[in-house]
Scaffold this motif. Structure first.
Motif, short mmCIF file in Angstrom:
data_model
loop_
_atom_site.label_atom_id
_atom_site.label_comp_id
_atom_site.label_asym_id
_atom_site.label_seq_id
_atom_site.Cartn_x
_atom_site.Cartn_y
_atom_site.Cartn_z
N LEU A 147 45.50 -51.79 12.90
CA LEU A 147 46.83 -52.23 13.33
C LEU A 147 47.27 -53.49 12.57
O LEU A 147 48.46 -53.66 12.28
CB LEU A 147 46.84 -52.48 14.84
CG LEU A 147 46.66 -51.22 15.70
CD1 LEU A 147 46.62 -51.59 17.18
CD2 LEU A 147 47.78 -50.22 15.44
N ILE A 148 46.33 -54.35 12.26
CA ILE A 148 46.66 -55.53 11.46
C ILE A 148 47.13 -55.11 10.06
O ILE A 148 48.10 -55.66 9.52
CB ILE A 148 45.45 -56.47 11.37
CG1 ILE A 148 45.28 -57.21 12.71
CG2 ILE A 148 45.59 -57.47 10.22
CD1 ILE A 148 44.00 -58.01 12.83
N ALA A 149 46.48 -54.10 9.49
CA ALA A 149 46.91 -53.58 8.19
C ALA A 149 48.29 -52.94 8.29
O ALA A 149 49.14 -53.12 7.42
CB ALA A 149 45.89 -52.57 7.66
N ARG A 150 48.53 -52.21 9.39
CA ARG A 150 49.83 -51.58 9.60
C ARG A 150 50.95 -52.62 9.65
O ARG A 150 52.05 -52.40 9.14
CB ARG A 150 49.80 -50.78 10.90
CG ARG A 150 51.16 -50.21 11.32
CD ARG A 150 51.07 -49.55 12.69
NE ARG A 150 52.40 -49.22 13.18
CZ ARG A 150 53.07 -48.10 12.88
NH1 ARG A 150 52.52 -47.21 12.08
NH2 ARG A 150 54.28 -47.88 13.36
N GLU A 151 50.64 -53.75 10.25
CA GLU A 151 51.62 -54.82 10.39
C GLU A 151 51.73 -55.70 9.15
O GLU A 151 52.44 -56.69 9.16
CB GLU A 151 51.25 -55.68 11.61
CG GLU A 151 51.33 -54.89 12.92
CD GLU A 151 50.56 -55.56 14.06
OE1 GLU A 151 50.06 -56.70 13.85
OE2 GLU A 151 50.41 -54.94 15.13
N ASN A 152 51.00 -55.32 8.10
CA ASN A 152 51.02 -56.06 6.83
C ASN A 152 50.55 -57.51 6.99
O ASN A 152 50.94 -58.38 6.21
CB ASN A 152 52.41 -56.03 6.19
CG ASN A 152 52.56 -54.89 5.20
OD1 ASN A 152 51.89 -54.84 4.18
ND2 ASN A 152 53.43 -53.95 5.53
N ARG A 153 49.69 -57.75 7.96
CA ARG A 153 49.14 -59.09 8.16
C ARG A 153 47.79 -59.20 7.45
O ARG A 153 46.75 -59.47 8.04
CB ARG A 153 49.00 -59.39 9.65
CG ARG A 153 50.34 -59.46 10.39
CD ARG A 153 50.18 -60.09 11.73
NE ARG A 153 49.42 -59.27 12.66
CZ ARG A 153 48.52 -59.74 13.51
NH1 ARG A 153 48.23 -61.03 13.54
NH2 ARG A 153 47.89 -58.92 14.34
N ALA A 285 55.79 -48.79 4.18
CA ALA A 285 56.79 -49.51 4.96
C ALA A 285 58.21 -49.08 4.62
O ALA A 285 59.12 -49.24 5.44
CB ALA A 285 56.63 -51.02 4.75
N VAL A 286 58.44 -48.50 3.42
CA VAL A 286 59.80 -48.10 3.01
C VAL A 286 59.85 -46.61 2.63
O VAL A 286 60.73 -46.19 1.89
CB VAL A 286 60.30 -48.96 1.82
CG1 VAL A 286 60.49 -50.41 2.25
CG2 VAL A 286 59.34 -48.87 0.63
N LYS A 287 58.92 -45.81 3.14
CA LYS A 287 58.88 -44.41 2.71
C LYS A 287 60.11 -43.62 3.14
O LYS A 287 60.40 -42.57 2.57
CB LYS A 287 57.61 -43.72 3.20
CG LYS A 287 57.46 -43.59 4.70
CD LYS A 287 56.08 -43.02 5.04
CE LYS A 287 55.86 -42.94 6.55
NZ LYS A 287 56.70 -41.95 7.20
N SER A 288 60.87 -44.11 4.12
CA SER A 288 62.09 -43.43 4.53
C SER A 288 63.27 -43.72 3.60
O SER A 288 64.29 -43.05 3.65
CB SER A 288 62.46 -43.84 5.96
OG SER A 288 62.65 -45.24 6.04
N ASP A 289 63.13 -44.72 2.75
CA ASP A 289 64.17 -45.07 1.77
C ASP A 289 63.61 -44.76 0.38
O ASP A 289 62.86 -45.53 -0.21
CB ASP A 289 64.52 -46.56 1.89
CG ASP A 289 65.63 -46.99 0.94
OD1 ASP A 289 65.93 -46.26 -0.02
OD2 ASP A 289 66.20 -48.08 1.16
N PHE A 290 63.98 -43.60 -0.18
CA PHE A 290 63.36 -43.12 -1.41
C PHE A 290 63.55 -44.08 -2.57
O PHE A 290 62.64 -44.30 -3.37
CB PHE A 290 63.91 -41.74 -1.78
CG PHE A 290 63.17 -41.10 -2.92
CD1 PHE A 290 61.98 -40.42 -2.70
CD2 PHE A 290 63.67 -41.17 -4.22
CE1 PHE A 290 61.30 -39.83 -3.75
CE2 PHE A 290 63.00 -40.58 -5.28
CZ PHE A 290 61.81 -39.91 -5.04
N SER A 291 64.72 -44.67 -2.69
CA SER A 291 64.99 -45.59 -3.79
C SER A 291 64.08 -46.81 -3.73
O SER A 291 63.49 -47.21 -4.74
CB SER A 291 66.45 -46.03 -3.75
OG SER A 291 66.72 -46.93 -4.79
#
Length: 430
Positions: A147-153, A285-291
């Motif tokens: 979860l820490i990795a998921r939160e980019n901490r 973290a941005v996989k929903s925004d392809f660009s």
């Protein structure tokens, strides 16, 4: 705006990049760890014989084979999952971890006996059983780490790495000086496991909110089966040269090769590990925004290239000078092997990035298929190289990595971002 202000703003913008910040934290931790590991390698080179190195290599290689099952892919699922799924997935994974880790403890202990017959040395039985004991505590901190990795901490991850590995290296130095031989490498891995658990639990509030449940296990396995298969193949590939050398060239030859691998590739692999830990959550973290997804991928590759090319080439060129000075004259014959193994690091982070790209878009099965193919190619190369002793094995490692990893990296990148890619087409239709 004057030149100084422009430079300052550019640096500020770069350092605000989450990927570079994470790389910086993990990279800084790796520098500290590598300094302690360098001291450890120097001490081990002075106090351990090639036979001690060989025995330790056999024990650690076998342990790593079982340990890979702890990385069966649940962490990737937790990082990739939608926020609405996290609570149930975390609870399900927690109980699944206990079942898997306890099973691994029993299996590694049981396997120690027939393996001692295969390698003609009963000295590996007790250390294998003791190292297996670490499985009995690790589930207490795995969800918190994920979860820490998921939160980019990843600042916390970097801190854990510094404390755990630096302390382990310090213990190794002390035990080696005390004359414990291979035990100086084996025991610290068990002794520092509770520290890993303590720090992660201290830095994340998650605790299980349900009793034992198998809910969601099917979903987890469906996502992770290809990831586990990939990790198994990677582990086999990473240790196949050790196993073949130990079986056919002997424990002492394995000790020389193991030294060359750690002294030559150890720092590079630490850098690659820092990159891998940062890369996957950064692009997910941005996989929903392809660009943005595409931009993050390619900008990260440029950053990776600068780091890995600079370091590996510098280390390879200086190897003939620093090995006899730092490690001692008795390891001079390992220098050619060290250089070849070191150079094989260059294509590795690009292949890892391409594999994580495919996992991020939900295609871990393609990564599994690639790893199956490459493992067969790699095994064939090692079997051919073994006829030329250690130098032949090191040459086979370099050639297979240099020839085939770039092919996969290019293919995977085109698969996701090419003009005919369904992902590219879908982004244009948004």
């Amino acid at each position: 705006m004057n030149f100084t202000q422009q430079v300052r703003n550019q640096l500020t913008n770069k350092l605000s990049n989450q990927f570079i910040r994470n790389i910086s934290w993990l990279g800084a931790s790796e520098v500290i760890i590598r300094l302690s590991r360098l001291a450890t390698t120097v001490v081990l080179a002075r106090f351990l014989s090639p036979n001690d190195y060989g025995l330790a290599a056999v024990v650690i290689t076998i342990h790593e084979f079982f340990f890979v099952f702890t990385r069966y892919g649940a962490n990737a699922k937790l990082i990739q999952a939608n926020q609405a799924e996290i609570k149930d997935l975390s609870n399900s994974t927690f109980w699944l971890n206990w079942m898997i880790f306890y099973s691994l403890f029993l299996l590694q202990c049981l396997a120690a006996f027939p393996l001692s017959i295969i390698f003609h040395d009963s000295q590996i039985i007790l250390p294998l059983c003791l190292m297996a004991a670490s499985y009995l505590i690790l589930p207490l901190g795995t969800i918190q780490a994920d979860l820490i990795a998921r939160e980019n901490r990843l600042k916390i991850t970097a801190f854990v790495n510094i404390v755990q590995l630096s302390l382990g290296n310090l213990l190794t130095i002390i035990l080696a000086i005390l004359g414990l031989g291979m035990w100086s490498i084996v025991l610290p891995r068990l002794l520092v496991a509770p520290i890993w658990v303590f720090i992660y639990r201290r830095n994340h509030p998650w605790r299980p909110t349900s009793k034992f449940t198998t809910k969601g296990w099917g979903e987890i396995f469906n996502f992770t089966k290809s990831i586990l298969g990939t990790e198994l193949l990677k582990n086999l590939r990473n240790n196949l040269d050790y196993l073949i050398i130990g079986r056919f060239l002997g424990i002492e030859a394995l000790g020389i090769y193991y030294f060359a691998f750690n002294a030559g590739l150890g720092i590079s692999m630490s850098i690659i590990s820092a990159i891998n830990s940062s890369f996957y959550p950064y692009i997910c973290a941005v996989k929903s925004d392809f660009s943005a997804f595409k931009h993050r991928y390619f900008s990260s590759l440029k950053f990776i290239g600068i780091i890995i090319f600079t370091w590996v080439l510098l280390q390879s060129l200086l190897a003939p000078y620093y090995v006899p000075i730092v490690f001692g004259e008795k390891w001079v014959n390992a220098i050619p092997v060290l250089i070849l193994i070191c150079l094989s690091a260059i294509p590795r982070p690009f292949e890892n990035a391409a594999a994580q790209l495919l996992i991020a878009v939900g295609k871990p099965n393609l990564v599994l298929q690639w790893n199956l193919l490459f493992t067969l190619i790699f095994a064939g190369g090692i079997i051919i190289g073994i006829h030329q002793q250690l130098l032949g094995v090191a040459t086979a490692v370099l050639l297979t990595y240099a020839l085939f990893l770039p092919l996969f990296s290019v293919w995977a990148t085109k698969y996701v971002f090419g003009s005919n890619s369904k992902y590219q087409a879908a982004s244009h239709n948004l």
